[in-house]
Design an enzyme around this catalytic site. Structure first.
Site, PDB file in Angstrom:
ATOM      1  N   GLY A   1       0.777  -1.277  -0.140  1.00 12.48           N
ATOM      2  CA  GLY A   1      -0.100  -0.094   0.103  1.00 12.48           C
ATOM      3  C   GLY A   1       0.818   1.279  -0.008  1.00 12.48           C
ATOM      4  O   GLY A   1       0.558   2.217  -0.641  1.00 12.48           O
ATOM      5  N   THR A   2       1.895   1.129   0.701  1.00 11.89           N
ATOM      6  CA  THR A   2       2.812   2.148   0.732  1.00 11.89           C
ATOM      7  C   THR A   2       3.314   2.689  -0.566  1.00 11.89           C
ATOM      8  O   THR A   2       3.332   3.813  -0.973  1.00 11.89           O
ATOM      9  CB  THR A   2       3.892   2.202   1.749  1.00 11.89           C
ATOM     10  OG1 THR A   2       3.561   1.856   3.007  1.00 11.89           O
ATOM     11  CG2 THR A   2       4.870   3.251   2.068  1.00 11.89           C
TER      12      THR A   2
ATOM     13  N   ASN B   1      -7.763   3.814   9.384  1.00 13.16           N
ATOM     14  CA  ASN B   1      -7.074   2.555   9.961  1.00 13.16           C
ATOM     15  C   ASN B   1      -7.497   2.361  11.395  1.00 13.16           C
ATOM     16  O   ASN B   1      -7.411   1.269  12.023  1.00 13.16           O
ATOM     17  CB  ASN B   1      -5.726   2.613   9.564  1.00 13.16           C
ATOM     18  CG  ASN B   1      -5.085   3.585   9.626  1.00 13.16           C
ATOM     19  OD1 ASN B   1      -5.388   4.650   9.130  1.00 13.16           O
ATOM     20  ND2 ASN B   1      -3.900   3.471  10.598  1.00 13.16           N
TER      21      ASN B   1
ATOM     22  N   GLN C   1      -7.647   0.304   3.896  1.00 12.56           N
ATOM     23  CA  GLN C   1      -8.832  -0.427   4.759  1.00 12.56           C
ATOM     24  C   GLN C   1     -10.226  -0.405   4.512  1.00 12.56           C
ATOM     25  O   GLN C   1     -10.754  -1.346   4.889  1.00 12.56           O
ATOM     26  CB  GLN C   1      -8.699   0.558   6.059  1.00 12.56           C
ATOM     27  CG  GLN C   1      -7.312   0.525   6.921  1.00 12.56           C
ATOM     28  CD  GLN C   1      -6.779  -0.652   7.534  1.00 12.56           C
ATOM     29  OE1 GLN C   1      -7.731  -1.552   7.549  1.00 12.56           O
ATOM     30  NE2 GLN C   1      -5.625  -0.909   7.828  1.00 12.56           N
TER      31      GLN C   1
ATOM     32  N   GLY D   1      -2.665  -6.165  -0.296  1.00 13.45           N
ATOM     33  CA  GLY D   1      -2.861  -7.526  -0.077  1.00 13.45           C
ATOM     34  C   GLY D   1      -3.252  -7.870   1.215  1.00 13.45           C
ATOM     35  O   GLY D   1      -3.720  -8.878   1.542  1.00 13.45           O
ATOM     36  N   HIS D   2      -2.230  -7.734   2.120  1.00 12.45           N
ATOM     37  CA  HIS D   2      -2.111  -8.304   3.409  1.00 12.45           C
ATOM     38  C   HIS D   2      -3.521  -7.858   4.303  1.00 12.45           C
ATOM     39  O   HIS D   2      -3.501  -8.465   5.337  1.00 12.45           O
ATOM     40  CB  HIS D   2      -0.763  -8.347   3.971  1.00 12.45           C
ATOM     41  CG  HIS D   2      -0.405  -6.677   4.591  1.00 12.45           C
ATOM     42  ND1 HIS D   2      -0.426  -6.442   5.925  1.00 12.45           N
ATOM     43  CD2 HIS D   2      -0.022  -5.477   3.984  1.00 12.45           C
ATOM     44  CE1 HIS D   2      -0.044  -5.119   6.190  1.00 12.45           C
ATOM     45  NE2 HIS D   2       0.380  -4.734   5.085  1.00 12.45           N
TER      46      HIS D   2
ATOM     47  N   THR E   1      10.451  -7.615 -12.536  1.00 12.96           N
ATOM     48  CA  THR E   1       9.896  -8.937 -12.768  1.00 12.96           C
ATOM     49  C   THR E   1       8.536  -8.992 -11.643  1.00 12.96           C
ATOM     50  O   THR E   1       8.812  -8.873 -10.720  1.00 12.96           O
ATOM     51  CB  THR E   1      10.684 -10.146 -12.455  1.00 12.96           C
ATOM     52  OG1 THR E   1      11.873  -9.866 -13.397  1.00 12.96           O
ATOM     53  CG2 THR E   1      10.072 -11.401 -12.759  1.00 12.96           C
TER      54      THR E   1
ATOM     55  N   CYS F   1       4.640   4.663  22.119  1.00  9.11           N
ATOM     56  CA  CYS F   1       5.715   4.930  22.969  1.00  9.11           C
ATOM     57  C   CYS F   1       6.799   5.509  22.277  1.00  9.11           C
ATOM     58  O   CYS F   1       7.283   5.026  21.557  1.00  9.11           O
ATOM     59  CB  CYS F   1       5.990   3.581  23.546  1.00  9.11           C
ATOM     60  SG  CYS F   1       6.622   3.814  25.407  1.00  9.11           S
TER      61      CYS F   1
HETATM   62  N1  PLP Z   1      -2.736   3.154   4.264  1.00  8.59           N
HETATM   63  C1  PLP Z   1      -3.425   2.382   5.460  1.00  8.59           C
HETATM   64  C2  PLP Z   1      -4.832   3.232   5.514  1.00  8.59           C
HETATM   65  C3  PLP Z   1      -2.968   1.480   6.055  1.00  8.59           C
HETATM   66  O1  PLP Z   1      -3.805   1.219   7.109  1.00  8.59           O
HETATM   67  C4  PLP Z   1      -1.741   0.977   5.725  1.00  8.59           C
HETATM   68  C5  PLP Z   1      -1.418  -0.082   6.599  1.00  8.59           C
HETATM   69  O2  PLP Z   1      -1.601  -0.271   7.886  1.00  8.59           O
HETATM   70  C6  PLP Z   1      -1.161   1.433   4.750  1.00  8.59           C
HETATM   71  C7  PLP Z   1      -1.561   2.576   3.666  1.00  8.59           C
HETATM   72  C8  PLP Z   1       0.249   0.863   4.276  1.00  8.59           C
HETATM   73  O3  PLP Z   1      -0.030  -0.371   3.613  1.00  8.59           O
HETATM   74  P1  PLP Z   1       1.285  -1.453   3.448  1.00  8.59           P
HETATM   75  O4  PLP Z   1       1.529  -1.849   4.951  1.00  8.59           O
HETATM   76  O5  PLP Z   1       0.782  -2.160   2.561  1.00  8.59           O
HETATM   77  O6  PLP Z   1       2.426  -0.652   3.081  1.00  8.59           O
END
Ligand code: PLP
Length: 394
Positions: A71-72, A150, A178, A199-200, A236, A324
Site C-alpha cells: 500500500g505504501t 485505519n 482499509q 494485499g495483506h 519482474t 511509545c
Molecule cells: N494506508 C493505510 C490506511 C493503512 O492502514 C496501511 C497499513 O496499515 C497502509 C496504507 C500501508 O500499507 P502497507 O503496509 O501495505 O504498506
C-alpha cells in the site's frame, strides 16, 4: 494457548484458499511471465487472470490495475506521479488523519517546496466537505484522502470528494487500504483517478499491493525499469503474490455480505457489551459511517499498553491508539486530530475483526476484559482520586 486475533487492520491471516493457489508458483510454475517460451507463457496467463479478478472486484478494467509491492508504494507512486505529470502545480490536499504512507510523504514534499493542506476532522473523525471544497485551488496537483481510517474505521465521503476534484480538473487519489474488502467499491461509478490497496489487509500475503489508475490518467512511473505493468512499474512480476491477490479479491467479493452482516454483528456485540459493562468507556469516531469490522474504544484512566499486555497473556491481540516514543506515551495523530481528551486517548484500544472471528472468541474477550480494566484502574492514582485528573506532565 489459542490466539484470538482482533488486529486485522494491522494485518490479516492468509486465507487457506489463497495459500493453496500460491503453492505451485513456489515450486514447478516458476517461469518468468515475460519469457517467450510457453513455460513462462503459462505463468503470464495466470497473472492475466489474477489481474482480471482484481479488476472485476473493483469495477475496473484489467489495464487499469498495476501490481505493486504494498500500500505504501501505491500511495507514493500515485502522489509522485501526479506531481511529475503536472510539474507546474505545487499544492497537495490531504487530511490530518492519513496513514504515514501519505502523511510522512506529505511532510517530505512540504520540505521540498510543495504546499500541503492537511484538512482537519471533527470530534467524530469526519471531514467537512465545504472546507475540502475551499481547499481546492487551480494550483492543486492532487487530492489524496483515505477512504476509511485505519484506527477508527470512519469512512470519508470519497465519491463526493472525487466528484468535486473532477469538476475542477484535479487528480483524485484515495488510500483505500482499509476500505477494500470491507465495504463495496465500484470504481466505474466514481470520479476516482487512482486508488491504493494492500494485499495483506485482505487475506493475501504481505508484499503485494495494487495501484488502480483510471484509463486516460496521466501517469509517471515510480519504478523505472522494464516493460512490466505496461511500463508503469518496472521489475519482474511477483507472480506468486499476484496469484494470491487474484484469489483474495475473489474471496473478498464473495464474503462482502458476511463482512457487513456477521462481522458487523460481532463487532457491535463486542462494542456494546464493553460500553454497557465497563464504566468510563467511549467509542472514538462516528459509529454510523464506519467500517463494519473496526471499533476504537477508550478506557478512561488506564494506559492502552497495560491493557494490551494483559490481554496478550490470554492470547488476545489488538492495538492501542498511542505510540511509545522517547519515554512519553503520545496519543496517535488520529486521536489527537479528533481532539480526544488526554485521559481517554491514552487508554484507547482498536479491535479489528475479520471473517475468521467467532462468537466464542468475542465472548472470551468480554469475559477477560472487565477484570483487566478493573485491575489496571485499581493501580491508577487518577482513577482512585475519583476521576479528578490534572494533565500529567510527559
Ligand atoms: N494506508 C493505510 C490506511 C493503512 O492502514 C496501511 C497499513 O496499515 C497502509 C496504507 C500501508 O500499507 P502497507 O503496509 O501495505 O504498506
Amino acid at each position: 494457548m489459542r490466539t484470538i486475533y482482533l488486529d486485522n487492520n494491522a494485518t490479516t491471516r492468509v486465507a487457506p484458499e489463497v495459500l493453496e493457489a500460491m503453492l505451485p508458483f513456489f515450486s514447478d510454475r516458476y517461469g518468468n511471465p515475460s519469457s517467450m517460451h510457453s513455460f513462462g507463457g503459462l505463468v503470464m496467463k495466470e497473472v492475466r487472470e489474477a489481474r482480471e479478478k482484481v479488476a472485476s472486484f473493483l469495477g475496473a478494467s484489467p489495464e487499469e490495475i498495476i501490481f505493486t509491492s504494498c500500500g505504501t508504494e501505491s500511495d507514493n507512486a500515485a502522489v509522485r506521479s501526479a506531481l511529475n505529470s503536472y510539474p507546474d502545480k505545487k499544492h497537495i490536499v490531504t487530511s490530518r488523519v492519513e496513514h504515514p504512507a501519505i502523511r510522512a510523504l506529505g511532510a517530505h514534499l512540504a520540505s521540498h517546496g510543495y504546499r500541503v493542506t492537511e484538512l482537519p476532522v471533527d470530534g467524530e473523525g469526519r471531514m467537512d466537505i465545504e472546507q475540502y471544497r475551499r481547499a481546492l485551488t487551480p494550483d492543486t496537483a492532487i487530492v489524496s484522502l483515505m477512504w476509511a481510517n485505519n484506527e477508527t474505521g470512519v469512512i470519508f465521503p470519497i465519491e463526493k470528494a472525487a466528484e468535486l476534484a473532477k469538476e475542477r480538473g484535479i487528480l483524485f487519489h484515495t488510500d483505500a487500504v482499509q476500505a477494500v474488502g470491507k465495504i463495496p467499491i465500484n470504481l466505474a461509478k466514481t470520479g476516482i483517478d487512482m486508488l491504493s490497496l494492500s494485499g495483506h489487509k485482505l487475506h493475501a500475503p504481505k508484499g503485494i499491493g495494487i495501484l488502480y489508475v483510471r484509463k486516460g490518467t496521466k501517469f509517471s512511473p515510480f519504478l523505472i525499469g522494464g516493460h512490466q505493468e505496461r511500463g508503469r512499474r518496472g521489475g519482474t512480476e511477483a507472480t506468486t503474490s499476484i496469484i494470491a491477490m487474484g484469489v483474495a479479491a475473489e474471496l473478498a467479493g464473495a464474503k462482502m455480505e458476511y463482512e457487513n452482516t456477521e462481522v458487523r454483528r460481532l463487532r457491535d456485540k463486542l462494542e456494546n457489551t464493553i460500553l454497557r459493562t465497563i464504566p468510563n468507556t467511549k467509542v472514538n469516531g462516528d459509529r454510523i459511517t464506519r467500517l463494519p469490522n473496526t471499533t476504537s474504544i477508550s478506557f478512561e484512566f488506564v494506559e492502552g499498553e497495560g491493557i494490551l499486555l494483559m490481554m496478550d497473556e490470554y492470547g488476545i491481540c489488538a492495538s492501542s491508539g498511542s505510540a511509545c516514543t522517547s519515554g512519553s506515551l503520545q496519543p496517535s495523530h488520529v486521536l489527537r486530530a479528533m481532539g480526544v481528551p488526554f485521559t481517554m486517548a491514552h487508554g484507547s484500544i482498536r479491535f479489528s475483526l475479520s471473517v475468521y472471528n467467532t462468537e466464542d472468541e468475542i465472548d472470551f474477550v468480554l469475559e477477560k476484559l472487565p477484570p483487566i480494566i478493573e485491575t489496571l484502574r485499581n493501580l491508577s492514582p487518577y482513577w482512585k482520586a475519583g476521576g479528578q485528573v490534572v494533565e500529567k506532565a510527559s
